[in-house]
Design a protein around this motif. Structure first.
Motif, PDB file in Angstrom:
ATOM      1  N   LYS A  53       0.880  -1.020  -0.107  1.00 40.56           N
ATOM      2  CA  LYS A  53      -0.041  -0.209  -0.195  1.00 40.56           C
ATOM      3  C   LYS A  53       1.026   1.443   0.147  1.00 40.56           C
ATOM      4  CE  LYS A  53      -0.792   0.565   4.493  1.00 40.56           C
ATOM      5  NZ  LYS A  53      -1.109   0.010   6.245  1.00 40.56           N
ATOM      6  N   THR A  54       0.643   2.387  -0.358  1.00 40.53           N
ATOM      7  CA  THR A  54       0.699   3.126  -0.180  1.00 40.53           C
ATOM      8  C   THR A  54       0.443   5.064   0.684  1.00 40.53           C
ATOM      9  OG1 THR A  54       2.259   3.751  -2.781  1.00 40.53           O
ATOM     10  CG2 THR A  54       1.799   5.233  -1.844  1.00 40.53           C
ATOM     11  N   LEU A  55       0.326   5.387   1.468  1.00 43.41           N
ATOM     12  CA  LEU A  55      -0.733   6.480   1.820  1.00 43.41           C
ATOM     13  C   LEU A  55      -0.007   7.655   1.745  1.00 43.41           C
ATOM     14  CD1 LEU A  55      -1.338   3.849   5.281  1.00 43.41           C
ATOM     15  CD2 LEU A  55      -2.514   4.769   2.752  1.00 43.41           C
ATOM     16  N   TYR A  56      -0.720   8.392   1.050  1.00 45.25           N
ATOM     17  CA  TYR A  56      -0.427   9.600   1.146  1.00 45.25           C
ATOM     18  C   TYR A  56      -0.698  10.480   2.057  1.00 45.25           C
ATOM     19  CZ  TYR A  56       1.159   9.117  -3.633  1.00 45.25           C
ATOM     20  OH  TYR A  56       1.589   8.072  -4.520  1.00 45.25           O
ATOM     21  N   PHE A  57      -0.322  11.569   2.491  1.00 45.51           N
ATOM     22  CA  PHE A  57      -1.026  12.378   4.588  1.00 45.51           C
ATOM     23  C   PHE A  57      -1.107  13.864   3.827  1.00 45.51           C
ATOM     24  CE2 PHE A  57      -0.567   8.033   6.006  1.00 45.51           C
ATOM     25  CZ  PHE A  57      -1.849   8.128   6.371  1.00 45.51           C
ATOM     26  N   ARG A  58      -2.143  14.595   4.175  1.00 48.77           N
ATOM     27  CA  ARG A  58      -1.417  16.372   3.971  1.00 48.77           C
ATOM     28  C   ARG A  58      -2.200  16.640   5.249  1.00 48.77           C
ATOM     29  NH1 ARG A  58      -3.442  18.461  -1.399  1.00 48.77           N
ATOM     30  NH2 ARG A  58      -1.521  17.851  -1.926  1.00 48.77           N
ATOM     31  N   ASP A  59      -1.805  17.225   5.945  1.00 50.56           N
ATOM     32  CA  ASP A  59      -1.773  18.167   6.790  1.00 50.56           C
ATOM     33  C   ASP A  59      -2.832  19.417   6.813  1.00 50.56           C
ATOM     34  OD1 ASP A  59      -0.386  20.311   6.490  1.00 50.56           O
ATOM     35  OD2 ASP A  59       1.168  19.727   8.265  1.00 50.56           O
ATOM     36  N   MET A 100      -6.375  11.696   3.723  1.00 46.62           N
ATOM     37  CA  MET A 100      -5.298  10.789   3.411  1.00 46.62           C
ATOM     38  C   MET A 100      -6.118  10.214   2.667  1.00 46.62           C
ATOM     39  SD  MET A 100      -4.787   7.114   5.120  1.00 46.62           S
ATOM     40  CE  MET A 100      -6.888   6.905   4.887  1.00 46.62           C
ATOM     41  N   ARG A 101      -4.986   9.397   1.400  1.00 43.86           N
ATOM     42  CA  ARG A 101      -5.418   9.091   0.816  1.00 43.86           C
ATOM     43  C   ARG A 101      -4.451   8.228   0.050  1.00 43.86           C
ATOM     44  NH1 ARG A 101      -2.636  13.237  -1.229  1.00 43.86           N
ATOM     45  NH2 ARG A 101      -2.292  13.067  -3.657  1.00 43.86           N
ATOM     46  N   LYS A 118      -7.581   1.959  -5.389  1.00 52.91           N
ATOM     47  CA  LYS A 118      -7.611   3.572  -4.737  1.00 52.91           C
ATOM     48  C   LYS A 118      -8.185   3.129  -2.843  1.00 52.91           C
ATOM     49  CE  LYS A 118      -7.763   6.363  -8.564  1.00 52.91           C
ATOM     50  NZ  LYS A 118      -6.235   6.660  -8.122  1.00 52.91           N
ATOM     51  N   ILE A 119      -7.491   4.417  -2.507  1.00 52.75           N
ATOM     52  CA  ILE A 119      -8.603   3.988  -0.925  1.00 52.75           C
ATOM     53  C   ILE A 119      -8.692   5.476  -1.129  1.00 52.75           C
ATOM     54  CG2 ILE A 119      -7.821   4.946   1.460  1.00 52.75           C
ATOM     55  CD1 ILE A 119      -5.141   2.829   1.104  1.00 52.75           C
ATOM     56  N   PRO A 120      -9.666   5.390  -0.475  1.00 53.78           N
ATOM     57  CA  PRO A 120     -11.020   7.240  -1.557  1.00 53.78           C
ATOM     58  C   PRO A 120      -9.821   8.242  -0.083  1.00 53.78           C
ATOM     59  CG  PRO A 120     -11.588   5.372   0.489  1.00 53.78           C
ATOM     60  CD  PRO A 120     -11.055   4.637  -0.393  1.00 53.78           C
ATOM     61  N   LEU A 121     -10.111   9.367  -0.465  1.00 54.32           N
ATOM     62  CA  LEU A 121      -9.683  10.537  -0.014  1.00 54.32           C
ATOM     63  C   LEU A 121     -10.664  10.558   1.359  1.00 54.32           C
ATOM     64  CD1 LEU A 121      -8.477  13.732   0.288  1.00 54.32           C
ATOM     65  CD2 LEU A 121     -10.308  14.828  -1.267  1.00 54.32           C
TER      66      LEU A 121
END
Length: 146
Positions: A53-59, A100-101, A118-121
Motif C-alpha cells: 500500500k501507499t498512503l499520502y497524508f496532507r495536513d 489521507m488518500r 484506490k483508498i478513498p480521499l
C-alpha cells in the motif's frame, strides 16, 4: 517489481472511517492523533491477496507525506471471495485538519493479475460538540445529549 495491469476495474470496495484520539494527542505540542479504520470488501469471485500500500497524508498547512509499505497491516493477507478484511492504524498530524488518500496493490489469485485499488480521499478533523450536533441534525442521525 510488480507489473500493474489494471486499476479499479474490479468490484473491490474500500471504506475508511477516521476518528480523533484525544487521549493520545498533545495539542500544545501540535500533535493530533487520528485513528482510521479500513474495511476492504472482496466482492469478485476470486480470492485476493493484499500485497502493498501507499498512503499520502496532507495536513492543514498542505504539507504532504508519502508512506509506502510492502504489506498491509504488517501482513500480506489473503481475503476469500465475498469476504472482508478490516484493520486500523494511527497517524499523527501537526494540525487539527488533514486528509489521507492512497492505494492498495493486490493479486487476484485465480488469474494471478496484479491490480491497484484506490483508498478513498478521507478527511481528518477535530469536531467540537456543537458541530457534531449540527451535523447530526442535518443527517437525521442519532443525537448526542447536549
Amino acid at each position: 517489481m510488480l507489473e500493474l495491469k489494471s486499476e479499479n476495474t474490479h468490484p473491490i470496495k474500500i471504506e475508511v472511517l477516521p476518528t480523533y484520539v484525544e487521549e493520545l494527542s498533545r495539542p500544545l505540542k501540535n500533535d493530533f492523533v487520528f485513528n482510521y479504520f479500513i474495511k476492504i470488501y472482496n466482492i469478485p469471485t476470486s480470492d485476493i491477496q493484499l500485497l502493498a500500500k501507499t498512503l499520502y497524508f496532507r495536513d492543514g498547512k498542505r504539507s504532504e507525506t508519502c508512506m509506502e509499505f510492502d504489506d498491509v497491516n504488517e501482513e500480506q493477507a489473503w481475503i476469500p471471495a465475498g469476504d472482508t478484511y478490516e484493520y486500523s492504524e494511527f497517524h499523527t498530524m501537526r494540525t487539527t485538519t488533514g486528509n489521507m488518500r492512497g492505494e492498495i496493490i493486490l493479486r487476484l489469485i485465480e488469474t494471478d493479475e496484479i491490480i491497484k485499488v484506490k483508498i478513498p480521499l478521507t478527511f481528518f478533523r477535530i469536531f467540537k460538540a456543537d458541530e457534531v450536533l449540527k451535523l447530526q441534525k442535518t443527517t437525521q442521525g442519532p443525537r448526542l445529549r447536549e
